[in-house]
Design an enzyme around this catalytic site. Structure first.
Site, PDB file in Angstrom:
ATOM      1  N   HIS A 163       0.805  -1.217   0.000  1.00 53.25           N
ATOM      2  CA  HIS A 163       0.000   0.000   0.000  1.00 53.25           C
ATOM      3  C   HIS A 163       0.838   1.267   0.000  1.00 53.25           C
ATOM      4  O   HIS A 163       0.373   2.314  -0.454  1.00 53.25           O
ATOM      5  CB  HIS A 163      -0.958   0.009   1.187  1.00 53.25           C
ATOM      6  CG  HIS A 163      -2.153  -0.847   0.962  1.00 53.25           C
ATOM      7  ND1 HIS A 163      -2.147  -2.193   1.204  1.00 53.25           N
ATOM      8  CD2 HIS A 163      -3.393  -0.573   0.484  1.00 53.25           C
ATOM      9  CE1 HIS A 163      -3.322  -2.708   0.906  1.00 53.25           C
ATOM     10  NE2 HIS A 163      -4.106  -1.747   0.454  1.00 53.25           N
ATOM     11  N   GLY A 164       2.039   1.203   0.547  1.00 55.79           N
ATOM     12  CA  GLY A 164       2.828   2.422   0.529  1.00 55.79           C
ATOM     13  C   GLY A 164       4.123   2.280   1.273  1.00 55.79           C
ATOM     14  O   GLY A 164       4.293   1.393   2.111  1.00 55.79           O
TER      15      GLY A 164
END
Lengths: 484, 317
Positions: free
Chosen positions: A326-327
Site C-alpha cells: 500500500h505504501g
C-alpha cells in the site's frame, strides 16, 4: 482523468458510441479502440509514464511467450526471474527507493554514523502497483501451466491496460479477463443498464460519502492534537467510511463502466463492514488483492498445509507484504501487522467462519450476537485504519493515546469547524441502511425497486442523481488508491 | 441497442424533470445545512448586485464602462466622471474575476456601447475558480438561458444548481423583493457605484503575506476580453485600484502581476504605486472609502489624457 470528472462524462459516451456503432463489426477494431482509449485515459495524468506502461506490457508479453516456449524448467525459471525481477525492480524504484534510503540512514544513525544520503524526487506513476500485478499474475500463471500465453499483442495490452481497471484495479487475472478480450462481445441491454446503475451507486459512494467524510477526517487527523478522544473516534469512523466509499466507489464505477463494453470484471468488495470477524472482513475487502496474495504468495509459501506455526508465519508475511504494497511507510506495515494479529483467533482456532454466507441472510435484522460481532469487527478495522491514515507511527500512537485521555467536550459537533460533519452523519445513516438492505446483491441498489413499476424505478434513479448533485463534495479529492 | 439508446434518452429527460422539481422543493423548504450545493446567503447581500443589474437592464449608452470586483463598484464613482463630462456605468460585482467580466462584457456591450472600458484587476482573484462571483450574479441578476454559457465556463455543481433554481424561480415569478439602497453602512448610487464613508480602524492585524497567482482560465478570459474589445475598436484599460498600503506591502510578487498585465498591452496602471495613499482613505484593508475614491478618480481623470483615452471618447462623441 477521474471517473467523477466532466472530461470522463465526455470521454465515456464517445468511446461507447465508437465501440458499438463504428468498430462493432470487428473484434480487432474494438480491441484497438479500447487500447487507444485506455492509453489516452492514462496519458491524461502524465503521458511520459505511457512508456513505462508500454515497456512493462512488452516485458510480460515477451517473457510469457519465452516461459511457454522454454524447453526445460531451468529456462522457465530464468525467464520468470527476469520478468519478476524487472517488474518488482521498477515498482521498488518508483515506490520504495526513498523509503529504503531513509530507513537505512535512520538505522545506521542509531550506531552513531551520520550518513550523507541522497533521496530523489521520484514521481510515482499512477496505477503502477496494479498493472505490475496484472503482468506478474500472467507470467506466473504461464509458469505454472495454468494458462497458455496469447500471441496477440493488442489483446494482451488491452488485458493489462483496459481503462476501467488500469489505475486502481480490480487486479485482474489473465484466466478471467483475457478470454473476454479474445472473444467477440455482444451488446446486452440488461448488462449495460446494470452497468449504469452500478456506476451511479459507485458515484454516490465516492462523491457523496467518501468526499464529504474526507473533509472532516482530514481536519481531525491533521489537527489531532487539538481534539478530545470523542472527536478522534469520530475522525477514525469518518476515515473508515471515506476509504470504503472511495475505493469501493471507484470499483463500482470501474465494474459498471466495463459492463457497458460487455466485460465482467472481478468483484472487489462485498460489504466488508458487514463482517463478523476480521478473517471475513479480508474476504470481503479488496478481494482481488487478497486473493492475489493468497494465490501467488501464501500458497507458494505453504499456506496452511505445514502446521499451525507455519500458517501463523505465512499469514503474518502476507499481511505485512500487503501493508507494504500500500505504501512506503511504516504505518502501512503496522496496519498490515495489526490485521494479521486480529485475524489470529480465526487462524489458531480454525474457526470455520461463515465468510461466504451473508450475515443475517434472508432476515431483515441481525441477531444480538451478530450485531455484537459486526460492531467489534468494525471497531477493530477502524482501529487499524488509524495507522493507515496517520502521517507517521508517532502520529498514530499519539492519536490513539489521546482517544483514551478523559477530556471534556467529547462531542465533535461542539467544534465550529466540525459542525458541518453533522451532514456526514445524516448521509451515512441512509447509506448504511441501503447497503444493509442490498447486502445480498453485487451492489446495494442492484435489485432495489426491481419489482416496482418502471416510472417509480426511474424516480428512484433520478433521486440518486439529485443526491449526487445536491450532496457531492465540491472540494474534490482524488481517489486514495491512486497513490498505491 | 436501439432500446438502450431510446430508454437512455427518455430517462435523461425524465431525470431532468425530477431533478429540477427536487431542486425547487429542497431549495424552498430545506434548511441551509441540508442543501450544501445550493448555497444560500447571496440574495440581496452587500454589493447591491440585485439593484445594479436591474438598473443595467434599463440603461443605454455610456461613455465609460467599469468592470471588476468590489474594487470596481467601490472605486469608480460615476458622479465624479459625470462632473468631468463623461457618463459611466459600473458593472462590478463581488469577487468578479475576468471569467465573469468576459461574460458580462459580451452581454452588455451592445446595450452600453462604451467608448472606453476600464477593467479593475484585484490580483487576489486572478487565481480564483470564480464560483463565488458567479453565485452572486446568478442569484441577483435577472438571468435567462444565455447565462448557461457562464455556468458551463465555471463548471461547478453549485453554479449549475443555482442557475437552474434562479431560472425556474424567475419563471415561477418568484422574484426577490426590491433591495433597499442603504444597508446601514453602504449606499447604492445610481450608475452601479457603492458609496461608504466608513474609515478603517487601525491597527489592522489580519494582514498576511500574500503571493499572487494567475490561473490559466483567468488568463484566457483576460485575452478574451481584449479580443472582444479589439474587434469592436473599443479602447481598454486595466487599472489596479489601491489597497491599504500595509496590505499592499505584504504582497510578495507584485512585479510579476504588473509585468503580466503590462504584457497585455492595455496601458495598465497599478495605482498602488502612483500615489502615497493615506490609511484614512480606506474603509477596510482592501477598499477605498468615499474620501479615497474622490482622490483616486481625480487621479484617473488626470492620467487618462496621457493615455489618449479621453481624446478617444471626445472624438467619438
Amino acid at each position: 482523468m477521474l471517473f467523477n470528472s466532466t472530461s470522463f462524462l465526455i470521454f465515456l459516451p464517445i468511446v461507447f458510441i465508437l465501440y458499438w456503432f463504428v468498430t462493432n463489426r470487428s473484434l480487432k477494431a474494438q480491441n484497438c479502440l479500447l487500447l487507444l482509449a485506455s492509453y489516452y485515459f492514462y496519458s491524461c495524468w502524465d503521458w511520459r509514464f505511457l512508456f513505462l506502461l508500454a515497456f512493462s506490457t512488452a516485458l510480460d508479453f515477451f517473457t510469457g511467450l519465452k516461459i511457454y516456449e522454454a524447453k526445460n524448467i531451468r529456462w522457465k525459471k530464468i525467464w520468470l526471474a527476469i520478468s519478476v525481477g524487472i517488474n518488482l525492480g521498477f515498482l521498488g524504484f518508483f515506490k520504495y527507493y526513498n523509503f529504503f534510503v531513509e530507513s537505512f540512514a535512520d538505522f545506521i544513525q542509531v550506531f552513531g554514523f551520520r550518513p550523507n544520503i541522497t533521496t530523489l524526487n521520484i514521481v510515482l506513476p499512477v496505477g503502477i502497483s496494479f498493472y505490475t500485478f496484472h503482468g506478474l499474475s500472467y507470467v506466473i500463471d504461464i509458469y505454472y501451466d495454468r494458462i497458455k500465453p496469447t500471441t496477440n499483442w493488442v489483446q494482451y495490452s488491452l488485458f493489462v491496460s483496459f481503462f476501467p481497471l488500469l489505475v486502481a484495479g480490480p487486479i485482474e487475472r489473465a484466466t478471467h479477463l483475457l478470454p473476454q478480450v479474445e472473444r467477440p462481445r455482444v451488446f446486452k441491454y440488461h448488462q449495460a443498464v446494470d452497468g449504469l446503475k452500478q456506476f451511479l451507486w459507485g458515484l454516490i459512494k465516492k462523491v457523496v460519502i467518501a468526499d464529504n467524510c474526507a473533509e472532516y477526517a482530514n481536519q481531525i487527523f491533521n489537527n489531532s492534537d487539538q481534539y478530545s478522544g470523542g472527536v478522534l473516534v469520530w475522525g477514525a469512523i469518518l476515515f473508515a467510511f471515506q476509504i470504503y466509499g472511495d475505493f469501493a466507489g471507484y470499483t463500482d464505477m470501474a465494474l459498471g463502466t466495463a459492463r457497458l463494453f460487455g466485460f465482467e470484471l472481478l468483484k472487489n468488495f462485498n460489504y466488508p463492514y458487514f463482517s463478523r470477524n476480521i478473517a471475513e472482513f479480508w474476504k470481503r475487502w479488496h478481494i482481488s488483492l487478497s486473493s492475489w496474495f493468497r494465490d501467488y504468495l501464501y500458497i507458494p509459501l505453504g499456506g496452511s498445509r505445514k502446521g499451525l506455526w507455519m500458517t501463523v508465519r505465512n499469514t503474518f508475511i502476507i499481511f505485512l507484504v500487503s501493508g507494504f504494497w500500500h505504501g512506503a511507510n511504516w504505518t502501512f506495515v503496522v496496519w498490515g501487522g495489526l490485521n494479521a494479529l486480529f485475524i489470529m483467533p480465526s487462524v489458531i482456532w480454525k474457526s470455520k467462519n461463515k465468510s461466504t454466507i451473508t450475515v443475517a441472510e434472508g432476515r431483515l435484522l441481525p441477531s444480538l450476537k451478530e450485531t455484537g460481532q459486526l460492531l467489534l469487527t468494525f471497531a477493530l478495522a477502524t482501529f487499524a485504519w488509524i495507522f493507515f491514515r496517520a502521517e507517521s507511527l508517532s502520529h498514530a500512537f499519539d492519536y490513539i493515546g489521546r482517544i483514551f485521555l478523559l477530556e471534556s467536550d467529547y462531542n465533535p459537533f461542539h467544534y465550529a469547524e466540525l459542525k458541518g460533519s453533522k451532514l456526514c452523519l445524516l448521509l451515512l445513516i441512509p447509506f448504511i441502511l441501503v447497503e444493509w438492505l442490498g447486502r445480498e446483491n453485487n451492489y446495494a441498489i442492484e435489485t432495489l425497486g426491481f419489482r416496482w413499476p418502471r416510472v417509480l424505478r426511474w424516480v428512484l434513479y433520478a433521486l440518486c442523481l439529485f443526491i449526487v448533485g445536491m450532496y457531492m463534495h465540491t472540494g474534490g479529492t482524488e481517489f486514495i488508491y491512486f497513490q498505491f | 441497442m436501439k432500446k438502450f439508446l431510446l430508454n437512455s434518452t427518455l430517462f435523461s429527460c425524465f431525470a431532468s424533470i425530477i431533478y429540477i422539481a427536487s431542486l425547487l422543493i429542497v431549495g424552498k423548504l430545506a434548511p441551509t445545512y441540508l442543501k450544501p450545493n445550493l448555497p444560500a446567503g447571496f440574495e440581496r447581500r452587500n454589493g447591491f448586485s440585485y439593484t445594479r443589474y436591474r438598473e443595467a437592464e434599463s440603461t443605454t449608452q455610456k461613455d465609460v464602462l467599469f468592470l471588476g470586483s468590489s474594487h470596481a463598484y467601490r472605486g469608480y464613482d460615476p458622479r465624479i466622471f459625470e462632473k468631468a463630462g463623461f457618463s459611466s456605468f459600473n458593472l462590478g460585482s463581488s469577487s468578479q474575476t475576468p471569467v465573469q467580466t468576459l461574460f458580462l462584457l459580451r452581454k452588455y456591450i451592445d446595450r452600453f456601447q462604451p467608448k472606453l472600458v476600464v477593467l479593475d484587476i484585484y490580483p487576489v482573484l486572478l487565481n480564483s475558480d470564480g464560483v463565488e462571483s458567479t453565485l452572486d450574479l446568478m442569484t441577483n441578476a435577472p438571468i435567462d438561458f444565455s447565462w448557461m454559457r457562464l455556468a458551463l465556463t465555471v463548471n461547478d455543481i453549485r453554479v449549475y444548481n443555482t442557475f437552474v433554481f434562479s431560472l425556474f424561480k424567475k419563471l415561477l415569478s418568484e422574484e426577490i423583493q426590491e433591495q433597499s439602497r442603504y444597508d446601514g453602512v453602504d449606499t447604492y448610487v445610481e450608475g452601479g457605484y457603492v458609496e461608504t464613508f466608513k474609515v478603517i480602524t487601525l491597527p489592522y492585524n489580519s494582514l498576511k503575506a500574500n503571493k499572487y497567482q494567475l490561473n490559466e482560465n483567468q488568463y484566457e478570459a483576460l485575452l478574451g476580453i481584449k479580443r472582444e474589445l479589439t474587434v469592436r475598436s473599443i479602447p481598454f484599460r486595466i487599472f489596479q485600484a489601491p489597497v491599504l498600503p500595509g496590505r499592499y506591502a505584504k504582497a510578495t510578487n507584485v512585479e510579476h502581476i504588473d509585468s503580466l498585465m503590462a504584457g497585455l498591452d492595455t496601458n495598465y496602471i497599478n495605482f498602488n504605486k502612483h500615489v502615497l495613499w493615506s490609511d484614512s482613505l480606506f474603509a477596510d484593508d482592501s477598499h477605498l472609502n468615499q474620501y479615497g475614491v474622490d482622490v483616486y478618480n481625480k487621479q484617473i481623470l488626470q492620467l487618462l489624457p496621457a493615455h489618449n483615452a479621453i481624446d478617444n471618447i471626445i472624438s467619438k462623441k
